[in-house]
Motif scaffolding. Structure first.
Motif, mmCIF file in Angstrom:
data_model
loop_
_atom_site.group_PDB
_atom_site.id
_atom_site.type_symbol
_atom_site.label_atom_id
_atom_site.label_comp_id
_atom_site.label_asym_id
_atom_site.label_seq_id
_atom_site.Cartn_x
_atom_site.Cartn_y
_atom_site.Cartn_z
ATOM 1 N N ASP A 27 -56.058 -1.573 -30.585
ATOM 2 C CA ASP A 27 -55.995 -0.578 -29.517
ATOM 3 C C ASP A 27 -57.351 0.050 -29.229
ATOM 4 O O ASP A 27 -57.540 0.722 -28.220
ATOM 5 N N PHE A 28 -58.279 -0.122 -30.143
ATOM 6 C CA PHE A 28 -59.621 0.430 -29.961
ATOM 7 C C PHE A 28 -60.559 -0.702 -29.580
ATOM 8 O O PHE A 28 -60.617 -1.727 -30.258
ATOM 9 N N ALA A 29 -61.316 -0.531 -28.512
ATOM 10 C CA ALA A 29 -62.225 -1.608 -28.094
ATOM 11 C C ALA A 29 -63.660 -1.100 -28.033
ATOM 12 O O ALA A 29 -63.904 0.096 -27.943
ATOM 13 N N GLY A 30 -64.578 -2.041 -28.060
ATOM 14 C CA GLY A 30 -66.001 -1.680 -28.070
ATOM 15 C C GLY A 30 -66.407 -1.271 -29.467
ATOM 16 O O GLY A 30 -65.562 -1.062 -30.337
ATOM 17 N N GLN A 31 -67.708 -1.166 -29.708
ATOM 18 C CA GLN A 31 -68.230 -0.708 -31.006
ATOM 19 C C GLN A 31 -67.530 -1.376 -32.197
ATOM 20 O O GLN A 31 -66.977 -0.704 -33.065
ATOM 21 N N GLU A 32 -67.603 -2.703 -32.185
ATOM 22 C CA GLU A 32 -66.904 -3.494 -33.208
ATOM 23 C C GLU A 32 -67.308 -3.107 -34.635
ATOM 24 O O GLU A 32 -66.511 -3.176 -35.560
ATOM 25 N N TYR A 33 -68.576 -2.680 -34.788
ATOM 26 C CA TYR A 33 -69.044 -2.366 -36.146
ATOM 27 C C TYR A 33 -68.260 -1.206 -36.765
ATOM 28 O O TYR A 33 -68.069 -1.143 -37.966
ATOM 29 N N ILE A 34 -67.794 -0.303 -35.910
ATOM 30 C CA ILE A 34 -67.004 0.822 -36.441
ATOM 31 C C ILE A 34 -65.719 0.286 -37.050
ATOM 32 O O ILE A 34 -65.321 0.652 -38.160
ATOM 33 N N LYS A 35 -65.097 -0.622 -36.316
ATOM 34 C CA LYS A 35 -63.843 -1.192 -36.820
ATOM 35 C C LYS A 35 -64.075 -1.914 -38.135
ATOM 36 O O LYS A 35 -63.270 -1.814 -39.055
ATOM 37 N N LYS A 36 -65.202 -2.639 -38.212
ATOM 38 C CA LYS A 36 -65.503 -3.371 -39.448
ATOM 39 C C LYS A 36 -65.547 -2.415 -40.631
ATOM 40 O O LYS A 36 -64.959 -2.656 -41.675
ATOM 41 N N GLU A 37 -66.260 -1.304 -40.436
ATOM 42 C CA GLU A 37 -66.399 -0.347 -41.549
ATOM 43 C C GLU A 37 -65.054 0.236 -41.932
ATOM 44 O O GLU A 37 -64.740 0.404 -43.106
ATOM 45 N N LEU A 38 -64.265 0.546 -40.914
ATOM 46 C CA LEU A 38 -62.980 1.170 -41.203
ATOM 47 C C LEU A 38 -61.988 0.164 -41.782
ATOM 48 O O LEU A 38 -61.137 0.515 -42.605
ATOM 49 N N GLY A 202 -68.635 -2.947 -23.928
ATOM 50 C CA GLY A 202 -67.605 -2.125 -24.555
ATOM 51 C C GLY A 202 -66.651 -1.573 -23.512
ATOM 52 O O GLY A 202 -65.432 -1.555 -23.698
ATOM 53 N N ARG A 203 -67.216 -1.143 -22.389
ATOM 54 C CA ARG A 203 -66.366 -0.578 -21.334
ATOM 55 C C ARG A 203 -65.421 -1.644 -20.779
ATOM 56 O O ARG A 203 -64.249 -1.385 -20.521
ATOM 57 N N TYR A 204 -65.947 -2.847 -20.633
ATOM 58 C CA TYR A 204 -65.091 -3.932 -20.162
ATOM 59 C C TYR A 204 -63.941 -4.152 -21.152
ATOM 60 O O TYR A 204 -62.780 -4.275 -20.765
ATOM 61 N N ALA A 205 -64.301 -4.188 -22.431
ATOM 62 C CA ALA A 205 -63.274 -4.415 -23.459
ATOM 63 C C ALA A 205 -62.224 -3.300 -23.456
ATOM 64 O O ALA A 205 -61.023 -3.553 -23.594
ATOM 65 N N ILE A 206 -62.681 -2.054 -23.270
ATOM 66 C CA ILE A 206 -61.732 -0.926 -23.239
ATOM 67 C C ILE A 206 -60.815 -1.046 -22.025
ATOM 68 O O ILE A 206 -59.594 -0.872 -22.112
ATOM 69 N N LEU A 207 -61.414 -1.364 -20.868
ATOM 70 C CA LEU A 207 -60.604 -1.531 -19.657
ATOM 71 C C LEU A 207 -59.553 -2.610 -19.882
ATOM 72 O O LEU A 207 -58.406 -2.477 -19.457
ATOM 73 N N LYS A 208 -59.953 -3.660 -20.582
ATOM 74 C CA LYS A 208 -58.992 -4.734 -20.830
ATOM 75 C C LYS A 208 -57.815 -4.263 -21.682
ATOM 76 O O LYS A 208 -56.669 -4.607 -21.414
ATOM 77 N N VAL A 209 -58.128 -3.468 -22.696
ATOM 78 C CA VAL A 209 -57.043 -2.926 -23.531
ATOM 79 C C VAL A 209 -56.042 -2.158 -22.670
ATOM 80 O O VAL A 209 -54.834 -2.341 -22.773
ATOM 81 N N HIS A 210 -56.562 -1.323 -21.797
ATOM 82 C CA HIS A 210 -55.660 -0.474 -21.021
ATOM 83 C C HIS A 210 -55.061 -1.180 -19.808
ATOM 84 O O HIS A 210 -54.199 -0.635 -19.117
ATOM 85 N N ALA A 211 -55.540 -2.404 -19.541
ATOM 86 C CA ALA A 211 -54.950 -3.183 -18.449
ATOM 87 C C ALA A 211 -53.813 -4.065 -18.975
ATOM 88 O O ALA A 211 -53.156 -4.751 -18.207
ATOM 89 N N ARG A 212 -53.603 -3.995 -20.303
ATOM 90 C CA ARG A 212 -52.588 -4.876 -20.902
ATOM 91 C C ARG A 212 -51.227 -4.757 -20.235
ATOM 92 O O ARG A 212 -50.539 -5.726 -20.009
ATOM 93 N N ASN A 213 -50.846 -3.529 -19.927
ATOM 94 C CA ASN A 213 -49.503 -3.333 -19.358
ATOM 95 C C ASN A 213 -49.538 -3.110 -17.845
ATOM 96 O O ASN A 213 -48.655 -2.500 -17.276
#
Ligand code: ADP
Length: 475
Positions: A27-38, A202-213
């Protein structure tokens, strides 16, 4: 055994508890490194024993910092969701808002709740409200009270052993600079992660997440359109990008179209840009027309503050030196017990309508801008709170956690009643502003000339300005 079923109904109302957040890292897009750490942290949380054998422990605290709307809350929920742990959330401002002496006991409640369901996640949003530097400037007031709360957080975090009974505390702030260094010490929030504004990709990736539905004519068209939006949204946050898609969806439905098209997206983008806060601090950079609007807004807020004074929070001054979508008026700290009656709630709704009412009256409904947006939101929230959560209105004796809990039938009743309150509030507010029209003009002039005005001067003007009698407003 733990009564997980009772999680949703925490006794302490300021805590929101979820057994499963249902949010994942997808559900979180962009800034992949943050996800990696978490993700690393989630792995430790899930396989506690294995890691402990190797001498690797989960951090006790993770601090997410960055501008509002960049997905900090979302990430905290995703950690809980991915690890399959219950999620306890509170806001730093909840600890200091109402009664003196309550901060420390609320912190205890929060940690106690989370501990009885451990392993679990605690999320404290706006942790700076309680955890700002001791002895520093007392922003927002309540210094001693905050200090008690902060000390309690430190005690709680030092108290739990690094062991299997884990409670991971996640804090979020956009003011890392004012946090008390004690919070950042080893064994407390020792993992600090910056969540910044997304890049174009990142913005493109976020838009894609929210365009899912959402529906687009084709995958290709969706790709092209979202690319175009991501190019035009420098400095936008994830929350704002999400708004663009939601708004585009609404426009599409309103036009009775089946797919979101370029027109709807661009229109939504334009609207979102219109509500963009500039964050400008220097009043010399503010365009004259905006200054005039700000001055009228603050003058209206000031007159309403005199008409319905808040006994527990006297105002101090106001100015037109920053552009925000909520009033700039400053209040002294809240002290003592707050005893609010139904009329106090209603008056506070009337007060909150001032920015909207004055802007409409002075500039016309078709010529409004965004500077009254937050105040209007505040007014509606208060009305909803009064109706749903106090049992003081005709809505009934029940308590509803929020609007989305309501079945359609009740939702319609709520809306009708809320409209009723909002009608009264705007009419009453308008009548006060007309009665004190001359005071509003005088305060506006002073604000335009000097940039700010103190409470005493506001009171003098309010008391001495000639009034224009108005017919009564019926509730
Ligand atoms: P913060 O806690 O930083 O103020 P939130 O997590 O409340 O921000 O963000 C609000 C909403 O904006 C999220 O629920 C999500 O829908 C959207 N959002 C923000 N950032 C992102 C992101 N990086 N990816 C996907 N959605 C995002």
């Amino acid at each position: 055994s733990r009564a997980l079923g009772s999680l949703g109904q925490s006794r302490a109302k300021f805590i929101s508890a979820e057994e499963r957040t249902g949010v994942t890292f997808d559900d979180f897009a962009g800034q992949e490194y943050i996800k990696k750490e978490l993700q690393e942290i989630v792995r430790i949380l899930k396989n506690d024993d294995e890691f402990q054998d190797k001498g690797i422990y989960c951090p006790k605290g993770v601090l997410l910092h960055g501008p509002p709307g960049t997905g900090k809350t979302l990430l905290a929920k995703a950690i809980a969701g991915e690890a399959g742990l219950p999620f306890f959330a509170a806001n730093g401002t909840d600890f200091v808002e109402m009664f003196v002496g309550v901060a420390a006991s609320r912190v205890k409640d929060l940690f106690g709740n989370a501990r009885s369901f451990s392993p679990s996640i605690i999320f404290i949003d706006e942790i700076d409200a309680i955890g700002s530097k001791r002895g520093g400037p007392d922003i927002g007031g309540g210094g001693a009270e905050r200090e008690q709360g902060l000390l309690q957080i430190l005690t709680e975090m030092d108290g739990f052993k690094v062991s299997t009974a884990q409670v991971l505390v996640i804090g979020a702030t956009n003011r890392l600079d004012i946090l008390d260094p004690a919070l950042l010490r080893k064994g407390r929030f020792d993992k600090i992660i910056r969540v910044g504004l997304p890049s174009e990709d990142g913005r493109y990736a976020i838009l894609k997440v929210h365009a899912r539905n959402k529906f687009f004519r084709s995958e290709e068209e969706k790709h092209t359109l979202l690319k175009e939006i991501s190019e035009q949204t420098e400095d936008f946050t994830g929350a704002e990008l999400q708004n663009i898609l939601n708004e585009a969806g609404i426009l599409t439905a309103r036009k009775d179209l089946d797919y979101i098209g370029r027109d709807e997206l661009l229109e939504a983008l334009k609207r979102q840009k219109g509500t963009f806060e500039t964050g400008q601090e220097d009043s010399t950079d503010i365009p004259e027309e905006l200054k005039l609007r700000l001055a009228y807004r603050e003058a209206a807020v000031a007159v309403l503050a005199c008409y319905f004074p808040e006994p527990h929070r006297p105002f101090v001054e106001t100015d037109i030196s920053s552009i925000r979508s909520q009033p700039n008026m400053r209040y002294t700290e809240i002290s003592g017990q707050v005893f609010a009656r139904k009329s106090d709630y209603i008056n506070s709704i009337v007060r909150a309508c001032a920015p909207r009412v004055i802007e409409e009256e002075m500039f016309g409904i078709d010529n409004m801008c965004w500077i009254s947006a937050k105040a209007t939101l505040e007014a509606s929230r208060r009305a909803e709170f009064l109706i749903l959560q106090t049992g003081m209105t005709a809505f009934g004796k029940a308590y509803y956690k929020n609007y989305s809990d309501l079945v359609p039938n009740l939702a319609m009743k709520l809306e009708a009643l809320r409209d009723e309150y909002m009608r009264y509030a705007t009419e009453k507010c308008s009548s006060v502003l007309q009665e004190y029209h001359l005071a509003v003009e005088t305060i506006t002039d002073i604000l335009l000339e000097k940039g700010k005005i103190q409470a005493e001067e506001i009171w003098d003007i309010y008391k001495s300005a000639p009034r224009v009698a108005q017919p009564p407003v019926s509730p």
